[in-house]
Design an enzyme around this catalytic site. Structure first.
Site, PDB file in Angstrom:
ATOM      1  N   ASP A 149      -8.770 -14.496   5.090  1.00 36.56           N
ATOM      2  CA  ASP A 149      -8.147 -13.354   4.094  1.00 36.56           C
ATOM      3  C   ASP A 149      -9.537 -12.805   4.040  1.00 36.56           C
ATOM      4  O   ASP A 149     -10.452 -13.088   3.294  1.00 36.56           O
ATOM      5  CB  ASP A 149      -7.731 -13.986   2.781  1.00 36.56           C
ATOM      6  CG  ASP A 149      -7.342 -13.241   1.879  1.00 36.56           C
ATOM      7  OD1 ASP A 149      -7.562 -11.687   2.248  1.00 36.56           O
ATOM      8  OD2 ASP A 149      -6.809 -13.322   0.732  1.00 36.56           O
TER       9      ASP A 149
ATOM     10  N   ASP B 111      -6.628 -13.698  11.325  1.00 39.54           N
ATOM     11  CA  ASP B 111      -5.665 -13.041  10.465  1.00 39.54           C
ATOM     12  C   ASP B 111      -5.428 -14.138   9.412  1.00 39.54           C
ATOM     13  O   ASP B 111      -5.583 -15.440   9.259  1.00 39.54           O
ATOM     14  CB  ASP B 111      -4.473 -12.770  11.487  1.00 39.54           C
ATOM     15  CG  ASP B 111      -3.572 -11.867  11.073  1.00 39.54           C
ATOM     16  OD1 ASP B 111      -2.701 -12.162   9.905  1.00 39.54           O
ATOM     17  OD2 ASP B 111      -3.577 -10.753  11.487  1.00 39.54           O
TER      18      ASP B 111
ATOM     19  N   GLY C  28      -1.491  -8.480  14.505  1.00 36.36           N
ATOM     20  CA  GLY C  28      -0.953  -7.429  14.150  1.00 36.36           C
ATOM     21  C   GLY C  28      -0.362  -6.832  15.571  1.00 36.36           C
ATOM     22  O   GLY C  28      -0.725  -7.181  16.525  1.00 36.36           O
ATOM     23  N   GLN C  29       0.451  -5.664  15.320  1.00 33.77           N
ATOM     24  CA  GLN C  29       0.685  -4.851  16.401  1.00 33.77           C
ATOM     25  C   GLN C  29      -0.247  -4.647  17.479  1.00 33.77           C
ATOM     26  O   GLN C  29      -0.301  -4.689  18.705  1.00 33.77           O
ATOM     27  CB  GLN C  29       1.517  -3.566  15.937  1.00 33.77           C
ATOM     28  CG  GLN C  29       2.389  -2.980  17.230  1.00 33.77           C
ATOM     29  CD  GLN C  29       2.662  -1.333  16.806  1.00 33.77           C
ATOM     30  OE1 GLN C  29       2.477  -1.166  15.785  1.00 33.77           O
ATOM     31  NE2 GLN C  29       3.189  -0.693  17.876  1.00 33.77           N
TER      32      GLN C  29
ATOM     33  N   TYR D 198      -0.914   5.405   1.592  1.00 34.85           N
ATOM     34  CA  TYR D 198      -1.685   5.035   2.865  1.00 34.85           C
ATOM     35  C   TYR D 198      -2.722   5.995   3.157  1.00 34.85           C
ATOM     36  O   TYR D 198      -3.982   5.824   3.725  1.00 34.85           O
ATOM     37  CB  TYR D 198      -0.659   4.628   3.835  1.00 34.85           C
ATOM     38  CG  TYR D 198      -1.043   4.286   5.485  1.00 34.85           C
ATOM     39  CD1 TYR D 198      -1.867   3.095   5.697  1.00 34.85           C
ATOM     40  CD2 TYR D 198      -0.869   5.360   6.227  1.00 34.85           C
ATOM     41  CE1 TYR D 198      -1.929   2.874   6.863  1.00 34.85           C
ATOM     42  CE2 TYR D 198      -1.052   5.024   7.753  1.00 34.85           C
ATOM     43  CZ  TYR D 198      -1.730   3.634   8.005  1.00 34.85           C
ATOM     44  OH  TYR D 198      -1.907   3.426   9.376  1.00 34.85           O
TER      45      TYR D 198
ATOM     46  N   ARG E   2      -1.954 -14.635   9.026  1.00 32.25           N
ATOM     47  CA  ARG E   2      -0.917 -15.188   9.504  1.00 32.25           C
ATOM     48  C   ARG E   2      -1.252 -16.544  10.453  1.00 32.25           C
ATOM     49  O   ARG E   2      -2.606 -16.486  10.838  1.00 32.25           O
ATOM     50  CB  ARG E   2      -0.010 -14.396  10.527  1.00 32.25           C
ATOM     51  CG  ARG E   2       0.483 -13.186   9.566  1.00 32.25           C
ATOM     52  CD  ARG E   2       1.420 -12.452  10.463  1.00 32.25           C
ATOM     53  NE  ARG E   2       1.050 -11.072  10.579  1.00 32.25           N
ATOM     54  CZ  ARG E   2       2.108 -10.075  11.563  1.00 32.25           C
ATOM     55  NH1 ARG E   2       3.011 -10.743  11.900  1.00 32.25           N
ATOM     56  NH2 ARG E   2       1.782  -8.912  11.610  1.00 32.25           N
TER      57      ARG E   2
ATOM     58  N   LYS F 156      -6.676   5.826   3.868  1.00 33.76           N
ATOM     59  CA  LYS F 156      -7.191   6.299   5.173  1.00 33.76           C
ATOM     60  C   LYS F 156      -8.406   7.229   5.175  1.00 33.76           C
ATOM     61  O   LYS F 156      -9.583   7.445   5.645  1.00 33.76           O
ATOM     62  CB  LYS F 156      -6.299   6.621   6.341  1.00 33.76           C
ATOM     63  CG  LYS F 156      -5.274   5.614   6.768  1.00 33.76           C
ATOM     64  CD  LYS F 156      -6.276   4.488   7.323  1.00 33.76           C
ATOM     65  CE  LYS F 156      -5.504   3.181   7.989  1.00 33.76           C
ATOM     66  NZ  LYS F 156      -6.142   2.158   8.471  1.00 33.76           N
TER      67      LYS F 156
ATOM     68  N   GLY G  44      -7.327  -8.919  11.517  1.00 36.94           N
ATOM     69  CA  GLY G  44      -6.031  -8.380  11.666  1.00 36.94           C
ATOM     70  C   GLY G  44      -5.391  -8.743  12.929  1.00 36.94           C
ATOM     71  O   GLY G  44      -4.557  -8.038  13.589  1.00 36.94           O
TER      72      GLY G  44
HETATM   73  P1  NAD Z   1       0.083  -4.708  11.554  1.00 36.95           P
HETATM   74  O1  NAD Z   1       0.476  -4.589  10.169  1.00 36.95           O
HETATM   75  O2  NAD Z   1       0.873  -4.877  12.809  1.00 36.95           O
HETATM   76  O3  NAD Z   1      -1.048  -5.706  11.689  1.00 36.95           O
HETATM   77  C1  NAD Z   1      -2.037  -5.879  10.436  1.00 36.95           C
HETATM   78  C2  NAD Z   1      -2.769  -7.269  10.322  1.00 36.95           C
HETATM   79  O4  NAD Z   1      -3.383  -7.555   9.438  1.00 36.95           O
HETATM   80  C3  NAD Z   1      -1.301  -8.283  10.363  1.00 36.95           C
HETATM   81  O5  NAD Z   1      -1.304  -9.454  11.271  1.00 36.95           O
HETATM   82  C4  NAD Z   1      -1.550  -8.940   8.728  1.00 36.95           C
HETATM   83  O6  NAD Z   1      -1.370 -10.414   8.969  1.00 36.95           O
HETATM   84  C5  NAD Z   1      -3.139  -8.919   9.040  1.00 36.95           C
HETATM   85  N1  NAD Z   1      -3.576  -8.731   7.598  1.00 36.95           N
HETATM   86  C6  NAD Z   1      -3.088  -8.144   6.436  1.00 36.95           C
HETATM   87  N2  NAD Z   1      -3.840  -8.615   5.468  1.00 36.95           N
HETATM   88  C7  NAD Z   1      -4.755  -9.363   5.541  1.00 36.95           C
HETATM   89  C8  NAD Z   1      -5.698  -9.866   4.683  1.00 36.95           C
HETATM   90  N3  NAD Z   1      -5.857  -9.583   3.662  1.00 36.95           N
HETATM   91  N4  NAD Z   1      -6.628 -10.593   5.804  1.00 36.95           N
HETATM   92  C9  NAD Z   1      -6.486 -10.775   7.019  1.00 36.95           C
HETATM   93  N5  NAD Z   1      -5.434 -10.398   7.930  1.00 36.95           N
HETATM   94  C10 NAD Z   1      -4.692  -9.543   7.054  1.00 36.95           C
HETATM   95  O7  NAD Z   1      -0.803  -3.282  11.740  1.00 36.95           O
HETATM   96  P2  NAD Z   1      -1.255  -2.593  12.978  1.00 36.95           P
HETATM   97  O8  NAD Z   1      -0.056  -1.432  13.395  1.00 36.95           O
HETATM   98  O9  NAD Z   1      -1.683  -3.486  14.079  1.00 36.95           O
HETATM   99  O10 NAD Z   1      -2.314  -1.637  12.456  1.00 36.95           O
HETATM  100  C11 NAD Z   1      -3.718  -2.068  12.671  1.00 36.95           C
HETATM  101  C12 NAD Z   1      -4.600  -0.965  12.058  1.00 36.95           C
HETATM  102  O11 NAD Z   1      -4.234   0.341  12.701  1.00 36.95           O
HETATM  103  C13 NAD Z   1      -4.358  -0.404  10.509  1.00 36.95           C
HETATM  104  O12 NAD Z   1      -5.653  -0.116   9.682  1.00 36.95           O
HETATM  105  C14 NAD Z   1      -3.648   0.520  10.749  1.00 36.95           C
HETATM  106  O13 NAD Z   1      -3.617   1.244   9.508  1.00 36.95           O
HETATM  107  C15 NAD Z   1      -4.062   1.214  11.961  1.00 36.95           C
HETATM  108  N6  NAD Z   1      -2.811   2.246  12.540  1.00 36.95           N
HETATM  109  C16 NAD Z   1      -1.934   1.534  13.147  1.00 36.95           C
HETATM  110  C17 NAD Z   1      -1.197   2.554  13.642  1.00 36.95           C
HETATM  111  C18 NAD Z   1       0.155   2.064  14.397  1.00 36.95           C
HETATM  112  O14 NAD Z   1       0.897   2.831  14.993  1.00 36.95           O
HETATM  113  N7  NAD Z   1       0.384   0.765  14.643  1.00 36.95           N
HETATM  114  C19 NAD Z   1      -1.181   3.987  13.783  1.00 36.95           C
HETATM  115  C20 NAD Z   1      -2.323   4.485  13.168  1.00 36.95           C
HETATM  116  C21 NAD Z   1      -3.301   3.437  12.435  1.00 36.95           C
HETATM  117  C1  AKB Z   2       2.471   4.258  10.072  1.00 38.40           C
HETATM  118  O1  AKB Z   2       3.437   4.842  10.418  1.00 38.40           O
HETATM  119  O2  AKB Z   2       2.230   3.782   9.062  1.00 38.40           O
HETATM  120  C2  AKB Z   2       1.390   4.173  11.134  1.00 38.40           C
HETATM  121  C3  AKB Z   2       0.369   5.443  11.373  1.00 38.40           C
HETATM  122  C4  AKB Z   2       1.011   6.557  11.890  1.00 38.40           C
HETATM  123  O3  AKB Z   2      -0.616   5.189  10.769  1.00 38.40           O
HETATM  124  N1  AKB Z   2       2.198   4.159  12.447  1.00 38.40           N
END
Ligand code: NAD
Ligand code: AKB
Length: 318
Positions: free
Chosen positions: A55, A37, A14-15, A145, A39, A149, A11
């Site tokens: 994947d 990833d 991602g962000q 979600y 993507r 979690k 992943g």
């Molecule tokens: P995101 O959606 O920005 O990034 C997720 C990445 O995973 C993407 O680049 C996507 O292409 C990749 N992905 C999706 N399915 C896939 C697969 N089958 N195989 C390989 N790659 C795959 O999410 P994020 O914000 O970077 O979050 C990362 C983790 O942190 C997640 O588990 C999310 O639940 C957790 N999280 C994020 C936040 C937040 O505010 N960003 C808050 C709490 C928890």
């Molecule tokens: C979302 O809003 O889904 C995430 C989180 C708090 O897990 N940023």
């Protein structure tokens, strides 16, 4: 200096993944931090280290990758976030759960040194206290979600207790960043508000004016993740997931913080389904166990995050 580790970030585009991969490549040998990833490679990752298309739902492909690259640690970030998950709950459950089981099983079979998997404030539901939500309290999430979690946290603890897998986790609050785009979360509105402010657009907010949520600036989240993963094993008393906090605000309070620097910024409100999600989550988090166990302390508050976000977004527009 932990030079022998070989790390797989799933992943990575991602962000969080982009910034975490770049941070890990500063600590470890960049060639030993493999970004993966679904993507195409994110532009900020290009030229900084190895990239593979993966994947994570394909267990064999993941297993081969781990063996071929002699992986010792996995950071598993791939998931479907809260707002997207509500549009297809069964798919979100399948992806969020099955991918974690694949990672934990391979960690067990290949004796990986460590696994990192993020949880979220979404594990809390309406039964939990909304202010200073404790580490241990009623966990009755009402979102697909959040359910995934909470189940994931239980699986992490199970693999640690039963098989000795050193899995570590943080319950991130909403994360605010400017380098890579957020993906389908309820808290993404905060980033959209900053973007509207620097582009001189009126922002239409999908949450109600008083929907206060816990938040954190990305540099703190990356530092927390690395500090947790680098902490000696005897400092880690939780292998489910640690509460983590920095600051909290409502859309009105964030708009006021932005207006101190962009006085003409305007906001209007059209709450949608994301408001129900926000209402089920805490307003602030008690993260004293993380502070006690491995010394967690955030560096950014609402004001310093706002200044830094605006400066960086304005810089990117030049
Ligand atoms: P995101 O959606 O920005 O990034 C997720 C990445 O995973 C993407 O680049 C996507 O292409 C990749 N992905 C999706 N399915 C896939 C697969 N089958 N195989 C390989 N790659 C795959 O999410 P994020 O914000 O970077 O979050 C990362 C983790 O942190 C997640 O588990 C999310 O639940 C957790 N999280 C994020 C936040 C937040 O505010 N960003 C808050 C709490 C928890
Ligand atoms: C979302 O809003 O889904 C995430 C989180 C708090 O897990 N940023």
């Amino acid at each position: 200096m932990p030079v022998k580790e070989r790390i797989l970030v799933i992943g990575a585009c991602g962000q969080i993944g982009v910034e975490l991969t770049l941070a890990l490549r500063k600590i470890y040998e960049p060639q030993h931090v493999i970004a993966a990833d679904l993507r195409d490679e994110h532009p900020l990752l290009k030229g900084t280290g190895p990239y593979v298309t993966l994947d994570v739902m394909n267990r064999e492909m993941l297993h081969v990758l781990v063996i071929r690259h002699h992986i010792t640690q996995i950071y598993h970030l791939a998931a479907i976030l809260s707002a997207t998950a509500e549009k297809n709950p069964a798919l979100a459950w399948h992806i969020n759960m099955q991918s974690l089981i694949h990672v934990l099983e391979i960690a067990r079979e290949e004796n990986l040194h460590k696994v990192y998997w993020p949880s979220s404030i979404a594990v809390f539901g309406r039964g939990a206290p909304r202010q200073q939500t404790p580490q241990h309290t009623i966990l009755e999430p009402t979102t697909a979600y959040g359910i995934s979690k909470l189940a994931g946290e239980r699986w992490c603890e199970y693999y640690h207790e039963r098989y000795g897998v050193d899995v570590r986790s943080l319950r991130y609050p909403g994360l605010i960043s400017y380098k890579s785009s957020p993906g389908g979360g309820t808290t993404d509105y905060a980033i959209e508000m900053f973007q509207a402010a620097v582009e001189n657009r009126t922002y239409t907010c999908p949450l109600a004016p008083d929907a206060r949520l816990p938040m954190m600036y990305m540099p703190d989240a990356i530092r927390a993740t690395i500090e947790l993963m680098e902490a000696p094993a005897d400092r880690i008393s939780l292998h489910s997931s640690y509460n983590l906090h920095a600051f909290h605000f409502s859309p009105t309070e964030l708009a006021a913080a932005i207006r101190k620097h962009v006085p003409e910024f305007e906001i209007c409100y059209q709450p949608d389904f994301r408001q129900q999600i926000a209402e089920s989550w805490p307003e602030s988090i008690d993260d004293s166990q993380a502070r006690r166990d491995w010394g967690w302390k955030p560096a950014f508050d609402l004001e310093s995050m706002t200044v830094d976000m605006l400066q960086n977004l304005q810089q990117l527009r030049k």
